[in-house]
Design a protein around this motif. Structure first.
Motif, PDB file in Angstrom:
ATOM      1  N   ASP A   1     -11.496 -26.137 -10.360  1.00  0.00           N
ATOM      2  CA  ASP A   1     -10.649 -27.237  -9.978  1.00  0.00           C
ATOM      3  C   ASP A   1      -9.236 -26.572  -9.667  1.00  0.00           C
ATOM      4  N   ARG A   2      -8.986 -25.398 -10.202  1.00  0.00           N
ATOM      5  CA  ARG A   2      -7.639 -24.732 -10.211  1.00  0.00           C
ATOM      6  C   ARG A   2      -7.251 -24.085  -8.769  1.00  0.00           C
ATOM      7  N   GLY A   3      -8.444 -23.861  -8.037  1.00  0.00           N
ATOM      8  CA  GLY A   3      -8.109 -23.543  -6.566  1.00  0.00           C
ATOM      9  C   GLY A   3      -8.075 -21.749  -6.411  1.00  0.00           C
ATOM     10  N   GLN A   4      -8.718 -21.215  -7.749  1.00  0.00           N
ATOM     11  CA  GLN A   4      -8.598 -19.818  -7.967  1.00  0.00           C
ATOM     12  C   GLN A   4      -9.358 -19.070  -6.859  1.00  0.00           C
ATOM     13  N   THR A   5      -9.028 -17.917  -6.515  1.00  0.00           N
ATOM     14  CA  THR A   5      -9.934 -17.225  -5.609  1.00  0.00           C
ATOM     15  C   THR A   5      -9.876 -15.848  -6.116  1.00  0.00           C
ATOM     16  N   HIS A   6     -11.008 -15.038  -5.637  1.00  0.00           N
ATOM     17  CA  HIS A   6     -11.314 -13.595  -6.023  1.00  0.00           C
ATOM     18  C   HIS A   6     -10.994 -12.693  -4.666  1.00  0.00           C
ATOM     19  N   VAL A   7     -10.298 -11.697  -4.885  1.00  0.00           N
ATOM     20  CA  VAL A   7      -9.932 -10.981  -3.658  1.00  0.00           C
ATOM     21  C   VAL A   7     -10.436  -9.651  -3.889  1.00  0.00           C
ATOM     22  N   SER A   8     -11.249  -9.041  -2.894  1.00  0.00           N
ATOM     23  CA  SER A   8     -11.777  -7.582  -2.934  1.00  0.00           C
ATOM     24  C   SER A   8     -11.410  -6.938  -1.636  1.00  0.00           C
ATOM     25  N   SER A   9     -11.083  -5.749  -1.549  1.00  0.00           N
ATOM     26  CA  SER A   9     -11.275  -4.956  -0.411  1.00  0.00           C
ATOM     27  C   SER A   9     -11.785  -3.491  -0.281  1.00  0.00           C
ATOM     28  N   TRP A  10     -12.124  -2.884   0.733  1.00  0.00           N
ATOM     29  CA  TRP A  10     -12.675  -1.625   0.802  1.00  0.00           C
ATOM     30  C   TRP A  10     -11.551  -0.527   0.295  1.00  0.00           C
ATOM     31  N   SER A  11     -10.338  -0.728   0.660  1.00  0.00           N
ATOM     32  CA  SER A  11      -9.290   0.398   0.332  1.00  0.00           C
ATOM     33  C   SER A  11      -8.366  -0.439  -0.553  1.00  0.00           C
ATOM     34  N   PHE A  12      -8.204  -0.117  -1.848  1.00  0.00           N
ATOM     35  CA  PHE A  12      -7.398  -0.635  -2.623  1.00  0.00           C
ATOM     36  C   PHE A  12      -6.089  -1.110  -1.977  1.00  0.00           C
ATOM     37  N   SER A  13      -5.610  -2.318  -2.320  1.00  0.00           N
ATOM     38  CA  SER A  13      -4.774  -2.783  -1.559  1.00  0.00           C
ATOM     39  C   SER A  13      -3.390  -3.424  -2.604  1.00  0.00           C
ATOM     40  N   HIS A  14      -3.631  -3.493  -3.558  1.00  0.00           N
ATOM     41  CA  HIS A  14      -2.362  -4.228  -4.558  1.00  0.00           C
ATOM     42  C   HIS A  14      -2.280  -5.500  -3.804  1.00  0.00           C
ATOM     43  N   GLY A  15      -3.352  -6.355  -3.326  1.00  0.00           N
ATOM     44  CA  GLY A  15      -3.084  -7.579  -3.056  1.00  0.00           C
ATOM     45  C   GLY A  15      -2.569  -7.945  -1.486  1.00  0.00           C
ATOM     46  N   ALA A  16      -2.281  -6.837  -0.830  1.00  0.00           N
ATOM     47  CA  ALA A  16      -1.830  -6.781   0.522  1.00  0.00           C
ATOM     48  C   ALA A  16      -2.466  -6.015   1.623  1.00  0.00           C
ATOM     49  N   PHE A  17      -3.727  -6.401   1.880  1.00  0.00           N
ATOM     50  CA  PHE A  17      -4.818  -5.491   2.324  1.00  0.00           C
ATOM     51  C   PHE A  17      -4.433  -5.420   3.837  1.00  0.00           C
ATOM     52  N   HIS A  18      -3.680  -6.314   4.386  1.00  0.00           N
ATOM     53  CA  HIS A  18      -3.208  -6.392   5.851  1.00  0.00           C
ATOM     54  C   HIS A  18      -1.743  -5.523   6.091  1.00  0.00           C
ATOM     55  N   GLN A  19      -1.267  -4.909   5.088  1.00  0.00           N
ATOM     56  CA  GLN A  19      -0.267  -4.218   5.277  1.00  0.00           C
ATOM     57  C   GLN A  19      -0.642  -2.647   5.577  1.00  0.00           C
ATOM     58  N   PRO A  20      -0.071  -1.934   6.521  1.00  0.00           N
ATOM     59  CA  PRO A  20      -0.460  -0.759   6.856  1.00  0.00           C
ATOM     60  C   PRO A  20      -0.446   0.494   5.659  1.00  0.00           C
ATOM     61  N   ARG A  21       0.162   0.176   4.737  1.00  0.00           N
ATOM     62  CA  ARG A  21       0.338   1.152   3.397  1.00  0.00           C
ATOM     63  C   ARG A  21      -0.845   0.853   2.882  1.00  0.00           C
ATOM     64  N   ALA A  22      -1.695  -0.088   3.020  1.00  0.00           N
ATOM     65  CA  ALA A  22      -2.926  -0.332   2.268  1.00  0.00           C
ATOM     66  C   ALA A  22      -4.333  -0.112   3.066  1.00  0.00           C
ATOM     67  N   LEU A  23      -3.928   0.489   4.175  1.00  0.00           N
ATOM     68  CA  LEU A  23      -5.230   0.767   4.982  1.00  0.00           C
ATOM     69  C   LEU A  23      -5.949   2.216   4.418  1.00  0.00           C
ATOM     70  N   GLY A  24      -7.108   2.011   4.495  1.00  0.00           N
ATOM     71  CA  GLY A  24      -7.949   3.439   4.258  1.00  0.00           C
ATOM     72  C   GLY A  24      -8.135   4.377   5.570  1.00  0.00           C
ATOM     73  N   VAL A  25      -8.358   5.645   5.384  1.00  0.00           N
ATOM     74  CA  VAL A  25      -8.637   6.495   6.669  1.00  0.00           C
ATOM     75  C   VAL A  25     -10.107   6.557   6.529  1.00  0.00           C
ATOM     76  N   ILE A  26     -10.554   6.463   8.014  1.00  0.00           N
ATOM     77  CA  ILE A  26     -12.065   6.628   8.124  1.00  0.00           C
ATOM     78  C   ILE A  26     -12.460   7.688   9.007  1.00  0.00           C
TER      79      ILE A  26
END
Length: 65
Positions: free
Chosen positions: A40-65
């Motif tokens: 009921d609190r609207g909580q979410t779980h966020v995960s990403s392939w490259s560890f992103s500190h919660g900002a996976f859309h930021q260039p500093r959070a991108l992983g190299v493939i």
């Protein structure tokens, strides 16, 4: 496959990226997901392939493939 895990496989043809003029460049990517926990609190779980500190859309959070 594990019941408590998720996997994804993506195939993107290299030629479709139109990178011929950038030959030798580094390609960076991140894939993330957000899951509503169903409480009921609207909580979410966020995960990403490259560890992103919660900002996976930021260039500093991108992983190299």
């Amino acid at each position: 496959m594990l019941d408590d895990a998720w996997t994804v496989e993506i195939r993107i043809p290299y030629t479709s990226l139109n990178l011929s003029e950038f030959q030798g460049s580094v390609i960076e990517l991140n894939v993330g997901r957000t899951v509503k926990l169903g409480d009921d609190r609207g909580q979410t779980h966020v995960s990403s392939w490259s560890f992103s500190h919660g900002a996976f859309h930021q260039p500093r959070a991108l992983g190299v493939i």
